[in-house]
Design a protein around this motif. Structure first.
Motif, PDB file in Angstrom:
ATOM      1  N   UNK B  45     -12.975  -7.756   9.104  1.00 16.25           N
ATOM      2  CA  UNK B  45     -12.074  -8.380   7.931  1.00 16.25           C
ATOM      3  C   UNK B  45     -12.025  -9.773   7.988  1.00 16.25           C
ATOM      4  N   UNK B  47     -10.332 -12.999   6.495  1.00 14.81           N
ATOM      5  CA  UNK B  47      -9.282 -13.388   5.395  1.00 14.81           C
ATOM      6  C   UNK B  47      -8.840 -14.968   5.908  1.00 14.81           C
ATOM      7  N   UNK B  48      -8.735 -15.739   4.967  1.00 16.04           N
ATOM      8  CA  UNK B  48      -8.315 -17.074   5.184  1.00 16.04           C
ATOM      9  C   UNK B  48      -8.310 -17.738   6.571  1.00 16.04           C
ATOM     10  N   UNK B 127     -13.127 -13.734  -0.013  1.00 17.26           N
ATOM     11  CA  UNK B 127     -12.656 -12.505   0.597  1.00 17.26           C
ATOM     12  C   UNK B 127     -12.236 -11.446  -0.606  1.00 17.26           C
ATOM     13  N   UNK B 128     -12.265 -10.080  -0.208  1.00 17.83           N
ATOM     14  CA  UNK B 128     -11.807  -9.112  -1.077  1.00 17.83           C
ATOM     15  C   UNK B 128     -10.453  -8.482  -0.356  1.00 17.83           C
ATOM     16  N   UNK B 129      -9.548  -8.251  -1.407  1.00 15.81           N
ATOM     17  CA  UNK B 129      -8.383  -7.740  -0.890  1.00 15.81           C
ATOM     18  C   UNK B 129      -7.573  -7.271  -2.359  1.00 15.81           C
ATOM     19  N   UNK B 130      -6.256  -7.216  -1.839  1.00 17.42           N
ATOM     20  CA  UNK B 130      -5.335  -6.661  -2.946  1.00 17.42           C
ATOM     21  C   UNK B 130      -5.406  -5.289  -3.360  1.00 17.42           C
ATOM     22  N   UNK B 131      -6.726  -5.008  -4.082  1.00 12.85           N
ATOM     23  CA  UNK B 131      -7.008  -3.760  -4.458  1.00 12.85           C
ATOM     24  C   UNK B 131      -8.582  -3.832  -4.279  1.00 12.85           C
ATOM     25  N   UNK B 132      -9.039  -2.575  -4.231  1.00 14.77           N
ATOM     26  CA  UNK B 132     -10.731  -2.311  -4.201  1.00 14.77           C
ATOM     27  C   UNK B 132     -11.387  -3.254  -5.182  1.00 14.77           C
ATOM     28  N   UNK B 133     -12.237  -4.094  -4.847  1.00 15.98           N
ATOM     29  CA  UNK B 133     -13.134  -4.963  -5.423  1.00 15.98           C
ATOM     30  C   UNK B 133     -12.563  -6.293  -5.928  1.00 15.98           C
ATOM     31  N   UNK B 136     -11.316 -12.815  -4.023  1.00 15.93           N
ATOM     32  CA  UNK B 136     -10.770 -14.061  -4.129  1.00 15.93           C
ATOM     33  C   UNK B 136     -11.706 -15.216  -4.302  1.00 15.93           C
ATOM     34  N   UNK B 190     -16.011  -2.953  -9.797  1.00 16.26           N
ATOM     35  CA  UNK B 190     -15.722  -1.914  -8.739  1.00 16.26           C
ATOM     36  C   UNK B 190     -16.251  -0.635  -9.200  1.00 16.26           C
TER      37      UNK B 190
END
Lengths: 318, 222
Positions: B45, B47-48, B127-133, B136, B190
């Motif tokens: 994964x 992220x930043x 990146x992908x995150x917070x919710x599917x698809x 960022x 998505x």
């Protein structure tokens, strides 16, 4: 081929189909989902001769009722204090054969929060990215991505015909880990450095109260606000069990359907072996945290896994 | 990469922080580590500037072997690896740009200036995150960099394109959320039932293309 197995009469609170987790898609932003109390879920599946991760019902119901459409075998584990078949109380820790038109009532007034209901062959659910587990936040898997509702008809394999009746062997853990006061082990998180030593000591020496904000996404704790030195951090990976500290100070523990990234300081992560204990805590219950090392958590988890695997591999006594 | 920092995230995941902020270096490192199955990594994964690695069942046999590999990684820029540019249609109509007035006020620009800044930039899926698809996107012009909403919106419509801090994002589904909404895209980002679950890929370059309200209403996804 699928066959309608049961019709739900009273679905109770937050009931979903669950199965093996939807693992490996976190980089698409997709939560893991799956069983929150793996022990109870696997015992329920074992009772009816299933594989460990067959699709079953997970429910926060205090009362769950259904009627049988086609003969099947049922295994109930987790937070259930009484099972009635057509009004008659039956044993909790064994599988039961059910026949057409039977009415089943499941009651829960014990300390545990979540019950598991398995049928031989498993329930049929929509498979999304390799898993039938329901993620209601994102509408994935299960029964059209939705929580179960009264009048829902659940299907299962037509090969669910009763084969055997199993009982949980004497001396096994079963539901003995449910309590209204629990202690769970925590591995220090990546942002633990954002808290003073005093705050960390506080975190590990006071009991928190589980609020009414309980879902498959997260459990919110109250009673001892915890404050970080800074909240200005970018979003990072979070896993089920991650304890996040938002500016309000009330910790949030992410559960199976939690998001894959979060922007609050990560104080720690609940050891996997203790996640079922936490999941089974009821609102108003108390939780204490005990710091532990990753290697100790792994050892305890390996032991837990071992006894379940041994149970599954044992030749079935009749 | 010297002075590698890593921390545990639970008993069976580690996080390697302060890796390069270039998504191409990050992806290169991820793919390099994928070439060593014996390390026992099952999930990656990004992220930043942080790479999170999750182990198989019983935790990593040897974190130091992983760190050695990370240290040994040499990034070679391979232009062929660059993913194609993806064009995302966006409609800035006031029916969709729910935070138009707020944005004009905070950025001290009129909306056409904001639109042109947003359109002229090229973005990268970081990146992908917070919710599917939810992608960022890096590359937002600094003059559009503003903090998140103080209190999140209860409902953000599907397809909303939004900005916050130094990022642009696109909401693939309706959700609560705290970013400023600048417009809306008719694209579906998505679809878990398609073979290609995510049309956008990590590291991909993205540009927005302005469409009218009429085009938006008549848009048919291919």
């Amino acid at each position: 081929m699928d066959l309608p197995l049961i019709r739900i009469i009273n679905s109770g609170n937050l009931s979903t189909l669950q199965a093996a987790s939807r693992f490996g898609f976190s980089d698409f932003g997709i939560p893991e989902s799956g069983f929150q109390d793996k022990i109870s879920a696997q015992l329920a599946n074992w009772l009816v001769g299933n594989k460990r991760f067959n699709t079953l019902i997970e429910s926060y119901a205090n009362y769950f009722e259904f009627e049988v459409i086609n003969d099947c075998s049922m295994g109930v584990q987790g937070a259930c204090s009484e099972i009635r078949i057509n009004g008659q109380s039956v044993s909790l820790d064994q599988g039961h054969h059910l026949t057409v038109n039977d009415r089943i009532q499941l009651f829960n007034n014990t300390h545990g929060a979540i019950l598991y209901l398995a049928m031989t062959g498993g329930f049929t659910g929509t498979e999304v990215l390799g898993s039938t587990a329901t993620d209601i936040t994102n509408g994935l898997g299960g029964l059209n991505g939705l929580p179960l509702a009264s009048q829902d008809i659940l299907k299962g394999s037509k090969f669910n015909t009763p084969r055997q009746t199993r009982s949980i062997p004497e001396g096994l853990l079963s539901r003995r880990y449910f309590s209204k006061n629990v202690t769970v082990h925590v591995i220090a998180g990546p942002e633990a450095y954002l808290f003073t030593k005093e705050v960390i000591d506080n975190f590990y020496s006071h009991a928190f109260v589980l609020s009414a904000e309980i879902s498959r996404v997260g459990y919110r704790l109250t009673g001892h606000p915890i404050h970080a030195d800074s909240y200005n951090i970018p979003s990072k990976t979070v896993l089920p069990g991650t304890i996040q500290i938002p500016p309000s100070g009330d910790p949030i523990i992410l559960m199976a359907d939690g998001p894959v990234t979060g922007g609050y300081p990560r104080m720690g992560v609940v050891a996997k072996v203790d996640q079922p204990i936490l999941a089974q805590l009821r609102s108003g219950g108390r939780v204490r945290f005990l710091a532990c090392l990753p290697e100790d958590a792994r050892l305890r988890e390996a032991n837990q896994r071992q006894w379940i695997e041994e149970l599954y591999h044992k030749k079935t006594e009749r | 990469m010297g002075g590698i920092q890593w921390r545990y995230l639970g008993e069976d995941a580690i996080e390697i922080s302060n890796i390069s902020s270039s998504i191409h270096v990050q992806l290169g490192l991820r793919d390099y580590l994928k070439g060593f199955p014996k390390l026992g990594i099952v999930s990656f994964m990004l992220t930043d500037k942080t790479l999170t690695l999750v182990s198989e069942k019983y935790g990593f046999m040897s974190v130091s072997h992983i760190i050695d590999r990370v240290a040994a990684y040499q990034h070679k820029v391979d232009e062929n690896v660059m993913l194609p540019l993806s064009i995302i249609p966006i409609c800035y109509d006031e029916a969709f740009a729910l935070d138009q007035l707020k944005l004009e006020g905070i950025c001290k620009l009129d909306y056409e200036e904001i639109i042109s800044l947003h359109l002229n930039a090229e973005y990268t899926v970081a990146m992908f995150g917070f919710m599917p698809g939810f992608p960022y996107l890096n590359g937002l012009p600094l003059s559009l960099s503003i903090p998140r909403l103080k209190s999140p919106r209860k409902i953000i419509p599907k397809g909303s394109v939004a900005i916050a801090n130094e990022m642009c994002g696109i909401y693939p589904n309706q959700t609560p959320g705290g970013w400023h909404i600048i417009g809306r895209s008719p694209l579906s980002l998505f679809d878990p039932l398609k073979d290609d679950v995510l049309p956008l890929k990590l590291g991909q370059r993205v540009k927005f293309q302005r469409i009218s309200k009429k085009d938006f209403d008549g848009f048919t996804p291919n």
